[in-house]
Every structure is written in C-alpha cells, then in structure tokens.
Scaffold this motif. Sequence first.
Motif, PDB file in Angstrom:
ATOM      1  N   PRO A 272       0.815  -1.221   0.000  1.00  0.00           N
ATOM      2  CA  PRO A 272       0.000   0.000   0.000  1.00  0.00           C
ATOM      3  C   PRO A 272       0.847   1.270   0.000  1.00  0.00           C
ATOM      4  O   PRO A 272       1.852   1.364   0.701  1.00  0.00           O
ATOM      5  CB  PRO A 272      -0.797  -0.107   1.300  1.00  0.00           C
ATOM      6  CG  PRO A 272      -0.782  -1.546   1.645  1.00  0.00           C
ATOM      7  CD  PRO A 272       0.513  -2.085   1.141  1.00  0.00           C
ATOM      8  N   GLY A 273       0.419   2.216  -0.812  1.00  0.00           N
ATOM      9  CA  GLY A 273       1.024   3.534  -0.782  1.00  0.00           C
ATOM     10  C   GLY A 273       0.458   4.322   0.397  1.00  0.00           C
ATOM     11  O   GLY A 273      -0.385   3.823   1.142  1.00  0.00           O
ATOM     12  N   TYR A 274       0.939   5.521   0.581  1.00  0.00           N
ATOM     13  CA  TYR A 274       0.414   6.325   1.684  1.00  0.00           C
ATOM     14  C   TYR A 274       0.321   7.789   1.279  1.00  0.00           C
ATOM     15  O   TYR A 274       0.910   8.224   0.302  1.00  0.00           O
ATOM     16  CB  TYR A 274       1.268   6.167   2.944  1.00  0.00           C
ATOM     17  CG  TYR A 274       2.672   6.715   2.822  1.00  0.00           C
ATOM     18  CD1 TYR A 274       2.946   8.038   3.127  1.00  0.00           C
ATOM     19  CD2 TYR A 274       3.720   5.905   2.412  1.00  0.00           C
ATOM     20  CE1 TYR A 274       4.217   8.545   3.016  1.00  0.00           C
ATOM     21  CE2 TYR A 274       5.000   6.400   2.297  1.00  0.00           C
ATOM     22  CZ  TYR A 274       5.253   7.720   2.603  1.00  0.00           C
ATOM     23  OH  TYR A 274       6.518   8.217   2.481  1.00  0.00           O
ATOM     24  N   ASN A 275      -0.440   8.508   2.054  1.00  0.00           N
ATOM     25  CA  ASN A 275      -0.611   9.937   1.869  1.00  0.00           C
ATOM     26  C   ASN A 275      -0.411  10.598   3.228  1.00  0.00           C
ATOM     27  O   ASN A 275      -1.056  10.228   4.200  1.00  0.00           O
ATOM     28  CB  ASN A 275      -2.015  10.238   1.318  1.00  0.00           C
ATOM     29  CG  ASN A 275      -2.241  11.715   1.132  1.00  0.00           C
ATOM     30  OD1 ASN A 275      -1.320  12.462   0.844  1.00  0.00           O
ATOM     31  ND2 ASN A 275      -3.478  12.136   1.320  1.00  0.00           N
ATOM     32  N   LEU A 276       0.491  11.539   3.287  1.00  0.00           N
ATOM     33  CA  LEU A 276       0.747  12.279   4.518  1.00  0.00           C
ATOM     34  C   LEU A 276      -0.052  13.568   4.465  1.00  0.00           C
ATOM     35  O   LEU A 276       0.242  14.459   3.663  1.00  0.00           O
ATOM     36  CB  LEU A 276       2.242  12.570   4.654  1.00  0.00           C
ATOM     37  CG  LEU A 276       2.719  13.110   5.984  1.00  0.00           C
ATOM     38  CD1 LEU A 276       2.376  12.162   7.119  1.00  0.00           C
ATOM     39  CD2 LEU A 276       4.209  13.344   5.944  1.00  0.00           C
ATOM     40  N   GLU A 277      -1.092  13.633   5.285  1.00  0.00           N
ATOM     41  CA  GLU A 277      -1.915  14.844   5.324  1.00  0.00           C
ATOM     42  C   GLU A 277      -1.201  15.919   6.135  1.00  0.00           C
ATOM     43  O   GLU A 277      -0.565  15.634   7.140  1.00  0.00           O
ATOM     44  CB  GLU A 277      -3.276  14.528   5.928  1.00  0.00           C
ATOM     45  CG  GLU A 277      -4.120  13.650   5.050  1.00  0.00           C
ATOM     46  CD  GLU A 277      -5.527  13.472   5.586  1.00  0.00           C
ATOM     47  OE1 GLU A 277      -6.003  14.360   6.332  1.00  0.00           O
ATOM     48  OE2 GLU A 277      -6.137  12.455   5.253  1.00  0.00           O
TER      49      GLU A 277
ATOM     50  N   ASP B 126      -3.191   3.671   1.589  1.00  0.00           N
ATOM     51  CA  ASP B 126      -4.112   3.201   0.565  1.00  0.00           C
ATOM     52  C   ASP B 126      -4.545   1.785   0.928  1.00  0.00           C
ATOM     53  O   ASP B 126      -3.968   1.144   1.805  1.00  0.00           O
ATOM     54  CB  ASP B 126      -3.426   3.177  -0.808  1.00  0.00           C
ATOM     55  CG  ASP B 126      -3.010   4.561  -1.276  1.00  0.00           C
ATOM     56  OD1 ASP B 126      -3.655   5.546  -0.859  1.00  0.00           O
ATOM     57  OD2 ASP B 126      -2.055   4.644  -2.057  1.00  0.00           O
ATOM     58  N   TYR B 127      -5.526   1.288   0.213  1.00  0.00           N
ATOM     59  CA  TYR B 127      -5.938  -0.097   0.392  1.00  0.00           C
ATOM     60  C   TYR B 127      -4.908  -1.028  -0.233  1.00  0.00           C
ATOM     61  O   TYR B 127      -4.135  -0.631  -1.100  1.00  0.00           O
ATOM     62  CB  TYR B 127      -7.301  -0.353  -0.255  1.00  0.00           C
ATOM     63  CG  TYR B 127      -8.417   0.461   0.346  1.00  0.00           C
ATOM     64  CD1 TYR B 127      -8.817   0.247   1.661  1.00  0.00           C
ATOM     65  CD2 TYR B 127      -9.065   1.437  -0.386  1.00  0.00           C
ATOM     66  CE1 TYR B 127      -9.837   0.992   2.225  1.00  0.00           C
ATOM     67  CE2 TYR B 127     -10.084   2.187   0.159  1.00  0.00           C
ATOM     68  CZ  TYR B 127     -10.460   1.961   1.472  1.00  0.00           C
ATOM     69  OH  TYR B 127     -11.463   2.705   2.021  1.00  0.00           O
ATOM     70  N   CYS B 128      -4.917  -2.258   0.202  1.00  0.00           N
ATOM     71  CA  CYS B 128      -4.048  -3.299  -0.348  1.00  0.00           C
ATOM     72  C   CYS B 128      -4.893  -4.197  -1.246  1.00  0.00           C
ATOM     73  O   CYS B 128      -5.964  -4.642  -0.835  1.00  0.00           O
ATOM     74  CB  CYS B 128      -3.426  -4.100   0.789  1.00  0.00           C
ATOM     75  SG  CYS B 128      -2.391  -5.458   0.240  1.00  0.00           S
TER      76      CYS B 128
END
Length: 190
Positions: free
Chosen positions: A46-51, A71-73
């Motif tokens: 999964p990727g990620y997003n840093l808010e 993100d979802y896997c």
Amino acid sequence: MPLNDFLEEVRKDGYQLSKPYLFDVELMFAEADRKLRVLCHACNIPGYNLETITQRVYGLKIEKPVQLNYDYCQLSFYVDRSLGVLEFLRNHKYRMFSYDDYSPRYPNNSGQEANIVKINVYDTNNYSLAASFELKNSFIKNMNAINFDWNHVGAVQVVTATISFESMEETFWNRSSNAQYETSGAYYGL
C-alpha cells in the motif's frame, strides 16, 4: 546521459537496480484460530498519503504533517480446484459480525490484533527475504465477483480482495548478510 553510462554510474557506487521480486502472502486470522499461507497471483504494497496543515507563524507559512493515511491493499489469488481459497476469503465476512444481534466483532476485545496480512518479499538472486510488511487489524473490505463462463473452460480463476487495515509494520533486511537493518514502527492508517 546514455543508459549504459547511467548503469555504470549506479554500479560504481555499489548499488544494483531493482528487479521483479518473488513474494508470498500470509493470512493470519486470530478469531478463526487459523493461519493460511497462499501464493498470490498479484499484490501491492500500500502507498500512503501524509496529510498536512498549513500554519502561519509571523507571516511565514509552514506546512506540518498531521496524519498518515494508507491506501488499500489489493490481493489477487488463484482459485484452487476445491475452491478452498475462495471459501476461506468469502467466509471472512461471517467472522466480522455477530448474527445474534448484528453487532460488529471486530477488532476483538482481547487487545490483540484480530487479523494480520503479512506480505513477504524475496530477492530473486539468492531467494533471501528482502522485506516484510504486516498489515495489522486488517479485514477484507471488498471482493470481486467470480464469473463462470463456458467460453473460458480450462482458464484459471482469479479472485481479487481489497484489504483495509489499521496499521502497518515494515521490516527490511540487508541482502548480503540477511540481517535486519531497518524497522519502521506501526503507523495508523485507514
């Protein structure tokens, strides 16, 4: 810069470019008291997003991180002849709710992680473990339909499951000595 010059520059510094990796997936579900290891057709880390938020300090704008969201896997499995993999994945939904009063049974109340999906990644050169990713308190959020069609008799069936999870622990190993060299802690995601 020509490609050969670029590759020579990378090798000179002792680096090698990544090749496709081998992998396997472990599904560990605590409430079923069962550990299932299956070979996946395809998966993703999964990727990620840093808010972030923007704060103004004496006229300057400073961006600060506030939350890490994953993100979802996506996991795709080959379906075996006896449909055991399909049965195991589809029965997961029955362990999520109590059908006496329709209350959720997830996560379990014992304080342990209810479900873990572990993705192990292996180096193709020496088949040693390169990294592992544990998706903790995970559950199957979505599963695709399986189509049966007389025009595709003999084709291998594939089922895709979307996994959501609470936190992820990442571990990487030094490929030359197979010693653990970096572990990032659990980060809270979806």
